[in-house]
Motif scaffolding. Structure first.
Motif, PDB file in Angstrom:
ATOM      1  N   PHE A  37       2.466  -8.524   2.129  1.00  0.00           N
ATOM      2  CA  PHE A  37       2.740  -7.801   0.886  1.00  0.00           C
ATOM      3  C   PHE A  37       2.442  -6.334   1.164  1.00  0.00           C
ATOM      4  O   PHE A  37       1.401  -6.015   1.737  1.00  0.00           O
ATOM      5  CB  PHE A  37       1.922  -8.296  -0.306  1.00  0.00           C
ATOM      6  N   VAL A  38       3.370  -5.470   0.785  1.00  0.00           N
ATOM      7  CA  VAL A  38       3.220  -4.031   1.037  1.00  0.00           C
ATOM      8  C   VAL A  38       1.867  -3.553   0.507  1.00  0.00           C
ATOM      9  O   VAL A  38       1.465  -3.893  -0.606  1.00  0.00           O
ATOM     10  CB  VAL A  38       4.363  -3.234   0.363  1.00  0.00           C
ATOM     11  N   GLY A  39       1.166  -2.792   1.323  1.00  0.00           N
ATOM     12  CA  GLY A  39      -0.111  -2.235   0.909  1.00  0.00           C
ATOM     13  C   GLY A  39      -1.308  -3.088   1.280  1.00  0.00           C
ATOM     14  O   GLY A  39      -2.449  -2.629   1.195  1.00  0.00           O
ATOM     15  N   ALA A  55       5.852  -4.855   9.652  1.00  0.00           N
ATOM     16  CA  ALA A  55       7.034  -5.135   8.819  1.00  0.00           C
ATOM     17  C   ALA A  55       6.649  -6.089   7.689  1.00  0.00           C
ATOM     18  O   ALA A  55       6.158  -7.180   7.950  1.00  0.00           O
ATOM     19  CB  ALA A  55       8.138  -5.748   9.672  1.00  0.00           C
ATOM     20  N   PRO A  56       6.887  -5.707   6.426  1.00  0.00           N
ATOM     21  CA  PRO A  56       6.626  -6.601   5.306  1.00  0.00           C
ATOM     22  C   PRO A  56       7.898  -7.345   4.877  1.00  0.00           C
ATOM     23  O   PRO A  56       9.008  -6.932   5.217  1.00  0.00           O
ATOM     24  CB  PRO A  56       6.186  -5.640   4.202  1.00  0.00           C
ATOM     25  N   THR A 106       6.746 -10.350  -7.083  1.00  0.00           N
ATOM     26  CA  THR A 106       6.762  -8.879  -7.186  1.00  0.00           C
ATOM     27  C   THR A 106       5.374  -8.260  -7.191  1.00  0.00           C
ATOM     28  O   THR A 106       5.231  -7.047  -7.075  1.00  0.00           O
ATOM     29  CB  THR A 106       7.485  -8.442  -8.471  1.00  0.00           C
ATOM     30  N   LYS A 107       4.337  -9.091  -7.333  1.00  0.00           N
ATOM     31  CA  LYS A 107       2.963  -8.582  -7.389  1.00  0.00           C
ATOM     32  C   LYS A 107       2.108  -9.296  -6.355  1.00  0.00           C
ATOM     33  O   LYS A 107       2.273 -10.497  -6.119  1.00  0.00           O
ATOM     34  CB  LYS A 107       2.349  -8.822  -8.777  1.00  0.00           C
ATOM     35  N   VAL A 108       1.180  -8.552  -5.763  1.00  0.00           N
ATOM     36  CA  VAL A 108       0.311  -9.149  -4.746  1.00  0.00           C
ATOM     37  C   VAL A 108      -0.485 -10.315  -5.319  1.00  0.00           C
ATOM     38  O   VAL A 108      -0.796 -11.289  -4.609  1.00  0.00           O
ATOM     39  CB  VAL A 108      -0.617  -8.081  -4.130  1.00  0.00           C
ATOM     40  N   GLU A 109      -0.783 -10.257  -6.617  1.00  0.00           N
ATOM     41  CA  GLU A 109      -1.550 -11.332  -7.255  1.00  0.00           C
ATOM     42  C   GLU A 109      -0.796 -12.657  -7.267  1.00  0.00           C
ATOM     43  O   GLU A 109      -1.387 -13.712  -7.525  1.00  0.00           O
ATOM     44  CB  GLU A 109      -1.905 -10.942  -8.696  1.00  0.00           C
ATOM     45  N   LYS A 150      -9.252  -9.298   6.025  1.00  0.00           N
ATOM     46  CA  LYS A 150      -8.100  -8.638   6.632  1.00  0.00           C
ATOM     47  C   LYS A 150      -6.854  -9.504   6.451  1.00  0.00           C
ATOM     48  O   LYS A 150      -6.926 -10.725   6.593  1.00  0.00           O
ATOM     49  CB  LYS A 150      -8.314  -8.409   8.139  1.00  0.00           C
ATOM     50  N   ASN A 151      -5.739  -8.852   6.152  1.00  0.00           N
ATOM     51  CA  ASN A 151      -4.453  -9.555   6.162  1.00  0.00           C
ATOM     52  C   ASN A 151      -3.644  -8.978   7.320  1.00  0.00           C
ATOM     53  O   ASN A 151      -3.131  -7.867   7.234  1.00  0.00           O
ATOM     54  CB  ASN A 151      -3.707  -9.377   4.844  1.00  0.00           C
TER      55      ASN A 151
END
Length: 211
Positions: free
Chosen positions: A26-28, A35-36, A46-49, A66-67
């Motif tokens: 997930f971006v961020g 690459a995401p 649409t949300k990291v959650e 860490k991801n």
């Protein structure tokens, strides 16, 4: 007294790291040069959650360490089109997980989709050429993770709908290293990747499988 209670609670909070591919991006939340996949116009996450790992960490009261997930990455050193993928494959990223209590290894999907070579089972003395094949690469990966993070609990996640040689290999190699393999099933997908519903299903299966 309250401070002592809070200190005890924080000491028990487990740190989770993820070594993964597009399913865990997930971006961020991943290194900026990786690459995401998520968010993506062809998927409702649409949300990291909404990601499987964020849902799991919240459900368990853990925290993200860490991801280290890279979209399109293979466990072995051969990726799409027979290209050398050893620069960003799972083995190359073993040292990037911080200081976790729990490690989720969620890979094998791209090895399956890219038709990476399967190879033979090998449990020691791996060469770079050996690790261009899935079986020796996975064995090498789990060995390195156990050596690098001896106190961490390692779980391997197996995507649904992969070709059987990948499934069989993961079962055999995880058993050899006494790593719990969680075989996922009934994952709703959009554009080949877990949807909101699919992410919830992954989370629920992890909660159920890890006691």
């Amino acid at each position: 007294m309250l401070a002592a209670v809070m200190t005890t609670a924080s000491a028990q909070t487990k740190k989770v790291s993820i070594l993964g591919d597009s399913y865990s991006t997930f971006v961020g939340t991943i290194p900026s040069h990786y690459a995401p996949f998520y968010p993506n116009d062809r998927n409702d996450v649409t949300k990291v959650e909404q990601t499987w790992w964020s849902l799991y960490i919240k459900a368990m009261g853990y925290q993200l360490e860490k991801n280290d997930s890279w979209s399109g990455s293979t466990i072995c050193g051969i990726g799409y089109g027979g290209m050398d993928s050893s620069r960003n494959n799972f083995i190359s990223r073993v040292d990037s997980l911080g200081n976790p209590d729990i490690i989720f290894v969620f890979g094998g999907t791209n090895d399956a989709w890219a038709n990476s070579p399967i190879g033979e089972y090998k449990y020691a003395d791996w060469t770079k050429d050996d690790c261009k094949n899935f079986r020796p690469a996975l064995a090498c990966l789990l060995y390195k993770l156990q050596k690098r993070y001896p106190k961490a609990s390692i779980y391997s996640l197996l995507n649904s709908e992969l070709r059987e040689p990948i499934n069989e290999s993961m079962r055999e190699i995880c058993k050899h290293y006494n790593v719990q393999l969680i075989e996922l099933h009934d994952i709703d997908k959009q554009n080949g990747h877990p949807s909101i519903s699919g992410m919830k299903s992954i989370c629920n299966q992890l909660v159920e499988a890890i006691k």
